[in-house]
Design a protein around this motif. Structure first.
Motif, PDB file in Angstrom:
ATOM      1  N   ARG A 188       0.889  -1.231   0.248  1.00 34.07           N
ATOM      2  CA  ARG A 188      -0.038  -0.156   0.040  1.00 34.07           C
ATOM      3  C   ARG A 188       0.992   1.247  -0.043  1.00 34.07           C
ATOM      4  O   ARG A 188       0.388   2.539  -0.106  1.00 34.07           O
ATOM      5  CB  ARG A 188      -1.100   0.100   1.099  1.00 34.07           C
ATOM      6  N   SER A 189       2.335   1.143   0.272  1.00 36.33           N
ATOM      7  CA  SER A 189       2.790   2.351   0.286  1.00 36.33           C
ATOM      8  C   SER A 189       4.059   2.116  -0.806  1.00 36.33           C
ATOM      9  O   SER A 189       4.442   1.166  -1.376  1.00 36.33           O
ATOM     10  CB  SER A 189       3.661   2.389   1.758  1.00 36.33           C
ATOM     11  N   THR A 190       4.549   3.515  -1.372  1.00 39.50           N
ATOM     12  CA  THR A 190       5.481   3.426  -2.440  1.00 39.50           C
ATOM     13  C   THR A 190       6.824   4.136  -1.866  1.00 39.50           C
ATOM     14  O   THR A 190       6.739   4.405  -0.788  1.00 39.50           O
ATOM     15  CB  THR A 190       5.053   4.474  -3.388  1.00 39.50           C
ATOM     16  N   LEU A 191       7.887   3.836  -2.566  1.00 42.29           N
ATOM     17  CA  LEU A 191       9.006   4.714  -2.362  1.00 42.29           C
ATOM     18  C   LEU A 191       8.805   6.063  -2.217  1.00 42.29           C
ATOM     19  O   LEU A 191       9.536   6.708  -1.286  1.00 42.29           O
ATOM     20  CB  LEU A 191       9.899   4.391  -3.286  1.00 42.29           C
ATOM     21  N   ALA A 192       7.970   6.793  -2.932  1.00 46.00           N
ATOM     22  CA  ALA A 192       7.665   7.989  -2.709  1.00 46.00           C
ATOM     23  C   ALA A 192       7.064   8.368  -1.290  1.00 46.00           C
ATOM     24  O   ALA A 192       7.473   9.518  -0.655  1.00 46.00           O
ATOM     25  CB  ALA A 192       6.908   8.650  -4.098  1.00 46.00           C
ATOM     26  N   ASP A 193       6.298   7.494  -0.831  1.00 46.62           N
ATOM     27  CA  ASP A 193       5.810   7.704   0.480  1.00 46.62           C
ATOM     28  C   ASP A 193       6.663   7.749   1.378  1.00 46.62           C
ATOM     29  O   ASP A 193       6.571   8.513   2.764  1.00 46.62           O
ATOM     30  CB  ASP A 193       4.732   6.683   0.947  1.00 46.62           C
TER      31      ASP A 193
END
Length: 137
Positions: free
Chosen positions: A124-129
């Motif tokens: 649910r999370s990305t590197l950007a997060d």
């Protein structure tokens, strides 16, 4: 679940690259910034490159850059790529290991479910997060 240092360092490496968009960083530079072994980072970088998450260039101006936008890199995918080794417990390994409770154990199912939930949450999370400009400091 406990992540290996290989995965921990890989995530840090990706965060560093994400904080420097378009700028190629050498393994020596990343090792210095992250205060980690250059040899160890080289092995991690190779796995990230084979997984299509980073691109590497040789020569002057060479180094590593992200192969995808940070918004496209899911943390669960990174963990799956880098943790491709041992399972949580022996019975989850390919072939089932040597479990004395084989066939009459409910633990295996619970551990598989827990691992799947852990990875689903990371998906649910990305590197950007998780990347902030202060990482570059």
């Amino acid at each position: 679940m406990r992540l290996t240092s290989f995965t921990d360092y890989g995530l840090r490496m990706l965060m560093l690259l994400a904080s420097q968009p378009g700028q190629a960083l050498s393994t020596a530079e990343m090792a210095a910034r992250l205060r980690l072994s250059r040899n160890h980072l080289t092995k991690i970088l190779q796995r990230l490159a084979r997984g299509g998450l980073v691109q590497t260039r040789r020569g002057g101006g060479g180094g590593a850059v992200l192969a995808k936008a940070p918004e496209e890199i899911r943390l669960g995918a990174v963990v799956r790529l880098l943790e491709g080794g041992p399972q949580l417990v022996e019975c989850l390994r390919p072939g089932g290991g040597t479990c004395t409770f084989d066939g009459c154990c409910g633990l295996k199912v619970r551990l598989r479910l827990a691992e799947a939930a852990f990875l689903a949450d990371l998906d649910r999370s990305t590197l950007a997060d998780i990347t902030h400009p202060t990482v570059a400091a």
